[in-house]
Design a protein around this motif. Structure first.
Motif, short mmCIF file in Angstrom:
data_model
loop_
_atom_site.label_atom_id
_atom_site.label_comp_id
_atom_site.label_asym_id
_atom_site.label_seq_id
_atom_site.Cartn_x
_atom_site.Cartn_y
_atom_site.Cartn_z
N MET A 189 0.87 -1.05 -0.02
CA MET A 189 -0.03 -0.06 -0.15
C MET A 189 1.06 1.14 -0.08
O MET A 189 0.45 2.39 -0.76
CB MET A 189 -0.77 0.07 1.31
CG MET A 189 -2.01 -1.10 1.06
SD MET A 189 -3.19 -0.84 0.02
CE MET A 189 -4.57 0.51 1.11
N GLN A 190 1.88 1.25 0.85
CA GLN A 190 2.44 2.42 1.12
C GLN A 190 3.46 2.98 -0.35
O GLN A 190 3.78 4.11 -0.40
CB GLN A 190 3.71 2.14 2.24
CG GLN A 190 4.60 3.34 2.59
CD GLN A 190 3.74 4.41 3.09
OE1 GLN A 190 2.60 4.26 3.64
NE2 GLN A 190 4.15 5.75 2.62
N GLN A 191 3.73 1.94 -0.96
CA GLN A 191 4.70 2.29 -2.36
C GLN A 191 3.60 3.20 -3.25
O GLN A 191 4.08 3.69 -4.00
CB GLN A 191 4.78 0.84 -2.83
CG GLN A 191 5.98 0.14 -2.49
CD GLN A 191 6.04 -1.32 -2.98
OE1 GLN A 191 5.58 -1.49 -4.10
NE2 GLN A 191 6.69 -2.06 -2.20
N HIS A 192 2.26 3.17 -2.91
CA HIS A 192 1.50 3.98 -3.69
C HIS A 192 1.11 5.49 -3.32
O HIS A 192 0.01 6.06 -3.70
CB HIS A 192 0.28 3.00 -4.27
CG HIS A 192 0.59 2.01 -5.20
ND1 HIS A 192 0.63 2.28 -6.54
CD2 HIS A 192 1.02 0.94 -5.17
CE1 HIS A 192 0.91 1.04 -7.23
NE2 HIS A 192 1.32 0.15 -6.13
N ALA A 193 1.66 5.44 -1.93
CA ALA A 193 0.87 6.60 -1.37
C ALA A 193 1.31 7.99 -1.97
O ALA A 193 1.90 8.41 -2.84
CB ALA A 193 1.86 7.00 0.15
N GLY A 194 0.16 8.81 -1.95
CA GLY A 194 0.08 10.09 -2.69
C GLY A 194 0.04 10.08 -4.29
O GLY A 194 0.49 10.96 -4.79
N SER A 195 -0.42 9.15 -4.82
CA SER A 195 -0.18 8.97 -6.21
C SER A 195 -1.46 8.93 -7.07
O SER A 195 -1.32 8.97 -8.42
CB SER A 195 0.78 7.64 -6.66
OG SER A 195 0.12 6.50 -6.30
N PHE A 196 -2.54 8.79 -6.59
CA PHE A 196 -3.76 8.47 -7.29
C PHE A 196 -4.56 9.77 -7.71
O PHE A 196 -4.89 10.36 -6.77
CB PHE A 196 -4.73 7.50 -6.74
CG PHE A 196 -4.18 6.18 -6.70
CD1 PHE A 196 -4.56 5.31 -7.89
CD2 PHE A 196 -3.37 5.37 -5.90
CE1 PHE A 196 -4.14 3.96 -8.07
CE2 PHE A 196 -2.82 4.26 -6.15
CZ PHE A 196 -3.36 3.43 -7.12
N ASP A 197 -5.05 9.81 -8.99
CA ASP A 197 -5.94 10.75 -9.49
C ASP A 197 -7.47 10.58 -8.79
O ASP A 197 -8.31 11.54 -8.60
CB ASP A 197 -6.01 10.98 -10.87
CG ASP A 197 -4.55 11.43 -11.55
OD1 ASP A 197 -4.41 12.47 -11.30
OD2 ASP A 197 -4.15 10.52 -11.89
N PHE A 198 -7.70 9.04 -8.87
CA PHE A 198 -9.01 8.89 -8.72
C PHE A 198 -9.15 7.32 -8.17
O PHE A 198 -8.24 6.45 -8.69
CB PHE A 198 -9.84 8.85 -9.94
CG PHE A 198 -11.41 8.48 -9.75
CD1 PHE A 198 -12.14 9.31 -9.23
CD2 PHE A 198 -11.75 7.14 -10.37
CE1 PHE A 198 -13.75 8.90 -9.10
CE2 PHE A 198 -13.21 6.73 -10.16
CZ PHE A 198 -14.19 7.48 -9.46
N ILE A 199 -9.84 7.06 -7.24
CA ILE A 199 -9.93 5.66 -6.61
C ILE A 199 -11.48 5.42 -6.55
O ILE A 199 -12.18 6.21 -5.98
CB ILE A 199 -9.35 5.54 -5.23
CG1 ILE A 199 -8.02 5.72 -5.49
CG2 ILE A 199 -9.66 4.07 -4.75
CD1 ILE A 199 -6.99 5.58 -4.17
#
Ligand SMILES: NC(=O)c1ccc[n+]([C@@H]2O[C@H](COP(=O)([O-])OP(=O)(O)OC[C@H]3O[C@@H](n4cnc5c(N)ncnc54)[C@H](OP(=O)(O)O)[C@@H]3O)[C@@H](O)[C@H]2O)c1
Ligand SMILES: [Zn+2]
Ligand SMILES: [Zn+2]
Length: 365
Positions: free
Chosen positions: A234-244
């Motif tokens: 999970m932590q590897q994707h912190a702060g990276s998504f435009d939309f979930i």
């Protein structure tokens, strides 16, 4: 009025069982449809078991089912869009006032006078509306959808709820090429979300609690898969998504996903767990993030979605079941064990000899 065969539940603890229900005689604007397939939505289960009682009480007996495809058998004299023999579909809505601001904007799902396909007050017969676990249904033509002839019908049925519920928020939040998009939960809604996000050109990451679904997620169109119980992944994707898009049907930690959004990112839930989801203010304010919801889609957008599916040959991955297996299917839904939507072959209802007709009695008396 005539009797149709159906499966209904008489209480929150009763299994679904064979019965007969009343269907209205056609008005001028009505279309009668012989139901061929009906998808099994997790909302059917929530409603049958009255799990959403804090927001809406289920009215019994309940005949669930709002992912309906079939063939037109009769039409009223004023019907212009359908004729006997046409393929047709019905989703979660069967009526609305068609005069309010939401209806005028094509957002019938927010109409204060909308009638849901099941467990809504029935304006025609009294009692409640009965859904698609049945051999036929009568619906105003405005709420009937066209099914592209090229699509497999068993796989097309789930488009009527799982399809539009994931298509609509992705369009609203501008899921396009170059965007990083997450889909939480690989069930009925989630696997459709993956297909649409991939078709829209986004970089798609699936979050699943089921490591065994990883290969399927990639096959369905995901670029990456995260096992959500693994904090490092999970932590590897912190702060990276435009939309979930969150499609989870049960309690889970929403903050873990809000923290994966970039500045101005949005997380939309379509999943409807019965219990509230606590949101930390810090998950939102640290990044001007937003958390929102979405409810199915309007009639015009549902047709747009079906046409998009026709053009791109998109259907749901289904396990076709006879209606006699529907109670087992509910237990499998609770175990996240469906690949990836149950679709009931309504031919299986023909052999049923209903023993009681509680639904008929409740509606007429
Ligand atoms: N907003 C709307 O208009 C709308 C429309 C239709 C349905 N819904 C709601 O959307 C939800 C999903 O419906 P569905 O038919 O797609 O259900 P589903 O097929 O049962 O899929 C839900 C998925 O959520 C994941 N999940 C289940 N329990 C979990 C838990 N405890 N923690 C984390 N993940 C969990 C599982 O995926 P993994 O195995 O991949 O983890 C499961 O496959 C339901 O609440 C339903 O009522 C809303
Ligand atoms: Zn549904
Ligand atoms: Zn309205």
């Amino acid at each position: 009025m005539y009797n149709a065969k159906a499966y209904s539940a008489s209480s929150a603890s009763a299994p679904l069982a064979s019965t007969t229900i009343p269907r209205r005689d056609l008005t001028d604007r009505d279309v009668q449809i012989e139901i061929l397939f009906c998808g099994v939505c997790h909302s059917d289960l929530h409603m049958v078991r009255n799990e959403w009682s804090a927001a809406m009480q289920t009215m019994y007996p309940i005949v669930p089912g709002h992912e309906i495809v079939g063939r037109v058998t009769h039409v009223g004299s004023a019907v212009t869009k359908y004729k006997s023999g046409d393929l047709a579909a019905v989703g979660c809505l069967v009526d609305a006032d068609r005069t309010c601001a939401h209806c005028n904007a094509g957002l019938e799902q927010f109409c204060p006078n909308a009638t849901l396909t099941y467990s809504s007050p029935d304006k025609h017969l009294g009692g409640v509306t009965y859904g698609g676990y049945s051999d036929s249904i009568v619906v105003d033509e405005h709420f009937v959808l066209r099914v592209p002839a090229t699509l497999d019908l068993a796989g097309a049925a789930p488009l009527l709820c799982a399809g539009i519920t994931t298509y609509s928020p992705m369009r609203h939040w501008h899921v396009t090429a170059g965007k990083k998009v997450g889909v939480v939960g690989l069930g009925g809604l989630g696997h459709m979300g993956v297909k649409f996000a991939h078709a829209f050109g986004a970089h798609v990451v699936v979050f699943t609690t089921s490591p065994s679904k990883k290969e399927d997620a990639l096959r369905l169109g995901a670029d990456d898969v995260v096992i959500s119980r693994n904090a490092n992944e999970m932590q590897q994707h912190a702060g990276s998504f435009d939309f979930i898009l969150d499609t989870v049907a049960a309690d889970h930690d929403i903050n873990a996903y809000l923290n994966l959004l970039r500045v101005d990112g949005n997380l939309t839930t379509v999943g409807a767990p019965p219990q509230p989801l606590p949101v930390s203010a810090f998950s939102l304010i640290m990044g001007r993030r937003s958390f929102s919801g979405s409810n199915i889609g309007g009639i015009a957008e549902t047709q747009e979605m079906l046409d998009f599916c026709g053009a791109h040959n998109i259907t749901s991955d289904v396990e076709v079941i006879p209606i006699q297996d529907v109670n087992d299917a509910y237990e499998r839904l609770l175990r996240s064990d469906v690949k990836y939507r149950f679709s009931i072959d309504m031919a299986s209802l023909k052999s049923e000899q209903p023993r009681e007709s509680a639904a008929t009695r409740a509606a007429v008396g």
